[in-house]
Scaffold this active site. Structure first.
Site, short mmCIF file in Angstrom:
data_model
loop_
_atom_site.label_atom_id
_atom_site.label_comp_id
_atom_site.label_asym_id
_atom_site.label_seq_id
_atom_site.Cartn_x
_atom_site.Cartn_y
_atom_site.Cartn_z
N VAL A 261 0.65 -1.37 0.19
CA VAL A 261 -0.14 0.01 0.23
C VAL A 261 0.90 1.23 -0.42
O VAL A 261 1.81 1.79 1.30
CB VAL A 261 -1.28 -0.08 1.04
N PRO A 262 0.75 2.08 -0.99
CA PRO A 262 2.24 3.20 -1.15
C PRO A 262 1.32 4.57 0.03
O PRO A 262 -0.29 4.19 -0.31
CB PRO A 262 2.17 3.05 -3.05
N PHE A 263 2.06 5.12 0.43
CA PHE A 263 1.67 5.89 1.08
C PHE A 263 2.38 6.69 1.20
O PHE A 263 3.38 6.91 0.93
CB PHE A 263 1.86 5.49 2.63
#
Length: 73
Positions: free
Chosen positions: A3-5
């Site tokens: 999950v890119p944050f």
């Protein structure tokens, strides 16, 4: 799945429309760059007062005031 944050800190003063555009463009850049599903991208915008953001021991507020004073002279 990862999950890119993405966390972005910027000074206050931009319109809701500008912030929404930033979120959208950053989200799509992440999707295009790392081939991840759109719904997995997280973007957080942190707005701080210009008195709380400094570079070289000078706040943005102070820098703007210095520029304003110099332009008025």
């Amino acid at each position: 799945m990862t999950v890119p944050f993405v966390e972005i800190t910027l000074t206050e003063g931009r319109s809701e429309e500008q912030l929404r555009t930033l979120i959208s463009k950053v989200t799509h850049a992440v999707v295009d760059s790392v081939d991840t599903p759109l719904e997995s991208v997280r973007v957080v915008l942190r707005e701080v007062p210009t008195t709380h953001f400094a570079a070289g021991d000078v706040t943005i507020h102070e820098r703007r005031a210095q520029r304003h004073t110099a332009q008025s002279s």
